[in-house]
Write a protein that holds these residues in place. Sequence first.
Motif, PDB file in Angstrom:
ATOM      1  N   ILE A 262       0.814  -1.211   0.000  1.00  0.00           N
ATOM      2  CA  ILE A 262       0.000   0.000   0.000  1.00  0.00           C
ATOM      3  C   ILE A 262       0.851   1.267   0.000  1.00  0.00           C
ATOM      4  O   ILE A 262       0.507   2.262  -0.632  1.00  0.00           O
ATOM      5  N   VAL A 263       1.998   1.240   0.673  1.00  0.00           N
ATOM      6  CA  VAL A 263       2.849   2.432   0.688  1.00  0.00           C
ATOM      7  C   VAL A 263       3.453   2.654  -0.690  1.00  0.00           C
ATOM      8  O   VAL A 263       3.537   3.792  -1.173  1.00  0.00           O
ATOM      9  N   ASP A 264       3.845   1.573  -1.362  1.00  0.00           N
ATOM     10  CA  ASP A 264       4.357   1.701  -2.722  1.00  0.00           C
ATOM     11  C   ASP A 264       3.282   2.262  -3.655  1.00  0.00           C
ATOM     12  O   ASP A 264       3.553   3.127  -4.504  1.00  0.00           O
ATOM     13  N   PHE A 265       2.066   1.764  -3.471  1.00  0.00           N
ATOM     14  CA  PHE A 265       0.952   2.258  -4.279  1.00  0.00           C
ATOM     15  C   PHE A 265       0.715   3.748  -4.033  1.00  0.00           C
ATOM     16  O   PHE A 265       0.531   4.534  -4.974  1.00  0.00           O
ATOM     17  N   ARG A 266       0.730   4.148  -2.779  1.00  0.00           N
ATOM     18  CA  ARG A 266       0.522   5.559  -2.448  1.00  0.00           C
ATOM     19  C   ARG A 266       1.639   6.436  -3.015  1.00  0.00           C
ATOM     20  O   ARG A 266       1.394   7.565  -3.456  1.00  0.00           O
ATOM     21  N   GLN A 267       2.851   5.921  -3.031  1.00  0.00           N
ATOM     22  CA  GLN A 267       3.960   6.688  -3.582  1.00  0.00           C
ATOM     23  C   GLN A 267       3.791   6.895  -5.094  1.00  0.00           C
ATOM     24  O   GLN A 267       4.144   7.958  -5.632  1.00  0.00           O
ATOM     25  N   GLU A 268       3.242   5.885  -5.769  1.00  0.00           N
ATOM     26  CA  GLU A 268       2.977   6.051  -7.193  1.00  0.00           C
ATOM     27  C   GLU A 268       1.917   7.119  -7.416  1.00  0.00           C
ATOM     28  O   GLU A 268       2.004   7.924  -8.352  1.00  0.00           O
ATOM     29  N   CYS A 269       0.910   7.134  -6.562  1.00  0.00           N
ATOM     30  CA  CYS A 269      -0.121   8.175  -6.651  1.00  0.00           C
ATOM     31  C   CYS A 269       0.501   9.557  -6.433  1.00  0.00           C
ATOM     32  O   CYS A 269       0.165  10.521  -7.134  1.00  0.00           O
ATOM     33  N   ARG A 270       1.411   9.647  -5.487  1.00  0.00           N
ATOM     34  CA  ARG A 270       2.063  10.927  -5.191  1.00  0.00           C
ATOM     35  C   ARG A 270       2.872  11.415  -6.404  1.00  0.00           C
ATOM     36  O   ARG A 270       2.808  12.591  -6.771  1.00  0.00           O
ATOM     37  N   ARG A 271       3.608  10.495  -7.018  1.00  0.00           N
ATOM     38  CA  ARG A 271       4.409  10.886  -8.181  1.00  0.00           C
ATOM     39  C   ARG A 271       3.519  11.318  -9.348  1.00  0.00           C
ATOM     40  O   ARG A 271       3.847  12.258 -10.089  1.00  0.00           O
ATOM     41  N   PHE A 272       2.397  10.644  -9.509  1.00  0.00           N
ATOM     42  CA  PHE A 272       1.456  11.011 -10.571  1.00  0.00           C
ATOM     43  C   PHE A 272       0.962  12.441 -10.363  1.00  0.00           C
ATOM     44  O   PHE A 272       0.930  13.259 -11.296  1.00  0.00           O
ATOM     45  N   ALA A 273       0.580  12.757  -9.131  1.00  0.00           N
ATOM     46  CA  ALA A 273       0.093  14.104  -8.825  1.00  0.00           C
ATOM     47  C   ALA A 273       1.184  15.142  -9.033  1.00  0.00           C
ATOM     48  O   ALA A 273       0.933  16.230  -9.587  1.00  0.00           O
TER      49      ALA A 273
END
Length: 992
Positions: free
Chosen positions: A130-141
């Motif tokens: 989940i943290v890896d997933f959230r980091q991908e979301c952060r980079r997208f934003a």
Amino acid sequence: MCADTVTEQPDYKDTLNLPKTDFPMRAGLPKREPEWLARWDEIGIYDRLRERAEGRQPFTLHDGPPYANGHLHIGHALNKTIKDMIVRSHQMMGRDARYIPGWDCHGLPIEWKIEEQYRAKGQNKDEVDIVDFRQECRRFAEGWIDIQREEFQRLGITGNWAEPYLTMDFHAERVIAEEFQKFLMTGTLYQGSKPVMWSPVEKTALAEAEIEYHEHQSHTIWVPFEIVRGGHVTMAPGEDDDYAGADSDLIAERMRGVKVVIWTTTPWTIPSNKAVAYNPAISYGLYEVTRTPEECWASVGERYIVADNLAADVFTKARLEEGGWERIREVSGDELSTLHLAHPFRGADGAEGFWDYDVPMIDGDHVTDDAGTGFVHTAPSHGAEDYECFLKRNWLDRMTHNVGEDSEFLPHVPFFAGLRVFNQKGKEDKANAAVIDKLVAVGGLLARGRQKHSYPHSWRSKAPIIFRNTPQWFAAIDRPVGDGQDELGKTIRERALTAIDKVKWTPKSGRNRLYSMMEARPDWVLSRQRAWGVPLTCFTKKGALPTDPDFLLKDPAVNARILEAFEAEGADAWYADRAKERFLGNDYDPSEWEQVFDILDVWFDSGSTHAFVLRDRPDGSEDGIADVYMEGTDQHRGWFHSSLLQACGTMGRAPYRNVVTHGFTLDEKGNKMSKSLGNTIVPEKIVQQYGADILRLWVAQTDYTADQRIGPEILKGTADSYRRLRNTMRFMLGALAHVRPEDRVAPEEMPELERWVLHRLAELDERVRTGYAAFDFQGVFQALFNFATVDLSAYYFDVRKDALYCDGDTARRRAARTVLDILFHRLTTWLAPVLVFTMEEVWLERFPGADSSVHLQDIPETPEAWRDDALAAKWAEIRRVRRVVTAALEVQRTDKVIGASLEAAPIVHVESAEARAALGSVHFEDLCITSDITITGDSAPEAAYRLPDVPGVAVTFAKAEGEKCQRCWKILPDVGRHAHPATCARCNDALG
């Protein structure tokens, strides 16, 4: 002199004071605007503004955060341009106007994009850390923030772009969690199980602000519910022969087998039915079927209860022919209240008693006889009004949990287990058809059909939603906040309704819209079943019920540890290994507590921005309240709404003093823009073709408080308005070439025409300041455009060209140039908030320099002494007469009697002695641009020219007498009698 001698006319062109400027007529905005952007960046224009404004009264427009997930559309451009004009105009009126742009970074749209990437690669999101997933979301934003920032800046938007606010910054995530904890600690947070709007596609609860309505075709069914336990009612003797004088037991017995008919557009909710609602105010009747066609689900002798107003429609839908039914008697609300019905699937083979319960009749004001049957099928787990009916009766133990997160019937539901309402693409699946087929099989259907109607959809996936009962976290808006001691009210709703009337709304209709929403809204659903966002930072006691006093952990020390971690590591800290042990510390046994992993509604994120932007930033607001929130009208149910709820829950007041609302942008025909229609207008394309200033001018010309239109023809008109303004500025620049401070003339020494211009400036200064303060950009621009094109270009400039070009160093010319200088400083600063690039170009043309910028100027103060209403009235009369003269001359020019007005010396017949005196006190021939003019009170001949709307004035045409001055082109009797050949006295003196 010999007959063949040719006399050469002298060329005096080089002796004229012709305008001198390098300011081009063609703007070339698309190419040149980036140069000014680079220059502003180089000189640090925003920081310079802050330094210059130090000590002034602050003015803060709080930016409603756009979503960081795509290129800008025309609505973004409209929104940000209005905001920029608000900020710039208040800065130039003497405030310290701050603008901190921001972005909404959490939530479903970004998460959905990452999931799409996973699906394209054949990956399962649930198998990713989940943290890896959230980091991908952060980079997208982050990627989209950089893109949108550049696109916004290209529109000329000024602000603190180097330090924007982001809801995913660590400090922001900490404050969002802190604001949530205030709801926890004050007792307004609770966990409840009630129907919420649920997206089967996105598998999460949605708020009202995340819903949009589209046309949807639904099944419609008319379902009879058989009465199994009748009530009793006192009948008046003679009211019905079958029932007259019967005791209550007989009446109850005679009602058995009668069926109450409901109508619904959601057949899939029938398995979850728990009641049927009626309205005592509606007239109901007992009807018997007397004749049926071959294809019909009704039988002769069957009796149904329906609303009288809808009976004919119901039986027609059931395929009965006219005369195939008969009304037996009235059925009162009192009688209905005692009835109990059988569920249509009661006793069905294979149902294993699942529906073997009585269905009560309940009264409800929401029931109408406008459509349907006058009865409402009630499934409290799948409808807000249905739920409220059960909540009022304390029947929440009768709620069902029959539908899962994929909109599928759960395994315990007979006949339908696993069948879905909608599939993962948002298309209708098998549940509705299966329920209808089963109703037919058990004899539980009277009629069926299809209906197109407005239906709620997720505004992100565009897929239809369902109402579904799930455990969610809510903020109670009618529960006392803390001790309930607050001057604005005890509850969030009371505080919000009071606060609304302390806010100024533009337009005023915004107040009523938000007030009615706040009056009627349910509790706020705070939780989402997603991964990317700020979690609900709380713990629940294992084994405790949500109603138990120790269900939620309320410990300031635990809260403080969470906030400290979020400040340093962001919200990802909630998902770290042994996070529960870390936050609970040594005071609590981790095995006794559940960590909540739901995500906060992103509207709570954006609703909390006032806390970490206005309150916490040094460039925020001194009291934590914004001077202005400005967004689209959809934000009455969005950001305006959630910000008010959040702020009233945490600080007991609204976070804004003014709320300004703009409408939606439509195409030229008034249609909503859509890619499928091919009528979208992209800001980038406008900027590439015309330049950002044309887009900004379109914004200023439109009434943004309503829906606006834009398209190629509208933009052409805007570009034409721009050209006319540009020519006005170009004329001033040319006429002001080499003007010196010592050339200035005091107002009291000026001719009346110049003093009239100063009067107009005093009037306009008030109009501009009042308009900018009220965010009325259309009103300001219209006033300035009319002044620039009508009063100046078509009148004052036209009149004064002669003096500016041909006079020597006269008081008249110095006065005109003084007025032009005054005009320059006011027009450039008045228009700078709108035409940010063009007014910078105009300013630098006259005041070049490394640090020079019109945006570092304030609107000059205009002396009240310039106002002269008596003078204005006199000149209004002069211009009224002038209009007749110029119209008369235009006729002569059209008829080719003259080529230019200087060839004329008209006779003007004016009946009013007062008007004649006014005309005689000025050089009226100069005002009319003629070589001579005669004012007379004599009666005008019949053939004289007149205008119907200017009574008492007539013009008789006459040609000017004399020779043409080769310098000023006036035709005067004295031309050729002076030292300089072929000149008039004025030009001779100018030549020295």
